[in-house]
Design a protein around this motif. Structure first.
Motif, PDB file in Angstrom:
ATOM      1  N   ASN A   1      -1.439   4.160   1.573  1.00 51.39           N
ATOM      2  CA  ASN A   1      -0.024   4.370   1.938  1.00 51.39           C
ATOM      3  C   ASN A   1       0.922   3.330   1.356  1.00 51.39           C
ATOM      4  N   VAL A   2       0.577   2.753   0.229  1.00 53.94           N
ATOM      5  CA  VAL A   2       1.421   1.690  -0.325  1.00 53.94           C
ATOM      6  C   VAL A   2       2.651   2.226  -1.050  1.00 53.94           C
ATOM      7  N   ILE A   3       2.737   3.547  -1.209  1.00 50.00           N
ATOM      8  CA  ILE A   3       3.948   4.145  -1.777  1.00 50.00           C
ATOM      9  C   ILE A   3       4.809   4.739  -0.678  1.00 50.00           C
TER      10      ILE A   3
ATOM     11  N   LYS B   1       0.090  -0.387   9.466  1.00 47.41           N
ATOM     12  CA  LYS B   1       0.619  -0.984   8.238  1.00 47.41           C
ATOM     13  C   LYS B   1       1.119  -2.425   8.400  1.00 47.41           C
TER      14      LYS B   1
ATOM     15  N   LYS C   1       4.683   4.379   2.527  1.00 48.61           N
ATOM     16  CA  LYS C   1       4.995   3.497   3.659  1.00 48.61           C
ATOM     17  C   LYS C   1       5.124   2.041   3.214  1.00 48.61           C
ATOM     18  N   LYS C   2       5.592   1.851   1.987  1.00 50.09           N
ATOM     19  CA  LYS C   2       5.671   0.496   1.432  1.00 50.09           C
ATOM     20  C   LYS C   2       6.614  -0.401   2.216  1.00 50.09           C
ATOM     21  N   ASN C   3       7.617   0.172   2.865  1.00 48.93           N
ATOM     22  CA  ASN C   3       8.564  -0.649   3.625  1.00 48.93           C
ATOM     23  C   ASN C   3       7.957  -1.234   4.891  1.00 48.93           C
TER      24      ASN C   3
ATOM     25  N   THR D   1       1.452   4.369 -11.347  1.00 44.10           N
ATOM     26  CA  THR D   1       2.854   4.285 -10.978  1.00 44.10           C
ATOM     27  C   THR D   1       3.675   3.798 -12.148  1.00 44.10           C
TER      28      THR D   1
ATOM     29  N   SER E   1      -3.186   0.887  -3.363  1.00 43.97           N
ATOM     30  CA  SER E   1      -3.203  -0.341  -4.156  1.00 43.97           C
ATOM     31  C   SER E   1      -4.661  -0.714  -4.410  1.00 43.97           C
TER      32      SER E   1
ATOM     33  N   LEU F   1       2.255  -6.532   0.222  1.00 44.92           N
ATOM     34  CA  LEU F   1       2.449  -6.225  -1.193  1.00 44.92           C
ATOM     35  C   LEU F   1       2.816  -7.473  -1.987  1.00 44.92           C
TER      36      LEU F   1
ATOM     37  N   ILE G   1      -1.454   0.066  -8.819  1.00 48.12           N
ATOM     38  CA  ILE G   1      -1.274   1.090  -7.797  1.00 48.12           C
ATOM     39  C   ILE G   1      -1.515   2.444  -8.447  1.00 48.12           C
TER      40      ILE G   1
ATOM     41  N   PRO H   1       5.835  -5.131   3.339  1.00 46.90           N
ATOM     42  CA  PRO H   1       6.332  -5.941   2.215  1.00 46.90           C
ATOM     43  C   PRO H   1       5.595  -7.258   2.048  1.00 46.90           C
TER      44      PRO H   1
END
Length: 236
Positions: free
Chosen positions: A196-198, A172, A200-202, A23, A230, A208, A221, A205
């Protein structure tokens, strides 16, 4: 964010694989593009030209994805990455949280056939857990992959030992709880991976933030597909 893994094996895995792009906020390793190596050839030991997956298993994997209307399975690129990472790190004991219908478990299992390791995969939904067990059997990996149906929060304490690698792909908002529960059981030098950390990162939080702040963690990542994984390395 610290670049994880000083060892040459993991640097090659994370930085050199053609399908694993780092990333933007992570330093790029300027290394030649390599094709993903073949880590497993199935129980028969045979493979077809230009393919690292036996035709029968390839058809099985394609069928699982075609039937995956809820899009719960990882991408093929992510599956290949998991397989290579297992082999590159010589992982022996792997835990998967959120096994769905067994797609990622089969990729991980193919890597573990080369390392002599085993996977425990836990799936909450009983129908999907039954599908996963059937798919693992069809792939010839029942001796390597154990499918456990049920609530992972209740089942994980029943699984003995530590883990060289953990792959998390569950609900998540629960990622932080699973990290706090399982990371202490990751072996020093082991990996905790989350999917799914990109895309569905919201939805995570707190997770992360936690992996960035943990004193025993080094993180990066990668995005073999589009979802993002991640990789948290537990310091020795």
């Amino acid at each position: 964010m610290g670049m994880l893994l000083r060892g040459s094996v993991l640097l090659c895995t994370v930085g050199c694989l053609a399908f694993a792009s780092i990333t933007p906020h992570t330093p790029t390793l300027h290394t030649p593009t390599l094709h993903a190596p073949t880590l497993a050839q199935g129980k028969s030991g045979s493979s077809t030209p230009n393919s690292s997956v036996e035709p029968a298993i390839a058809r099985l994997l394609a069928g699982i994805r075609a039937a995956d209307k809820g899009q719960l399975a990882v991408s093929e690129e992510d599956g290949r990455f998991l397989r290579v990472l297992v082999g590159a790190t010589n992982a022996k004991s792997v835990l998967e949280i959120g096994g769905a219908s067994g797609y990622s478990g089969i990729w991980i299992g193919m890597g573990l056939r080369q390392t002599g390791g085993h996977l425990t995969t836990i799936e909450y939904d009983p129908v999907r857990a039954k599908e996963a067990a059937a798919n693992v059997h069809a792939a010839g990996l029942s001796d390597i992959v154990r499918v456990i149906p049920g609530d992972a929060f209740k089942e994980i304490p029943k699984v003995a030992g530590s883990f060289d690698m953990v792959f998390l792909d569950a609900w998540k908002p629960d990622y932080i709880k699973f990290f706090e529960m399982v990371f202490p059981r990751v072996t020093p030098g082991g990996l905790f991976l989350a999917h799914n950390v990109i895309n569905k990162k919201n939805d995570m939080p707190d997770f992360l933030a936690a992996i960035e702040k943990h004193p025993m963690a080094l993180n990066t990542i990668v995005a073999p597909g589009y979802e993002g994984i991640s990789i948290t390395y537990k310091k020795r």
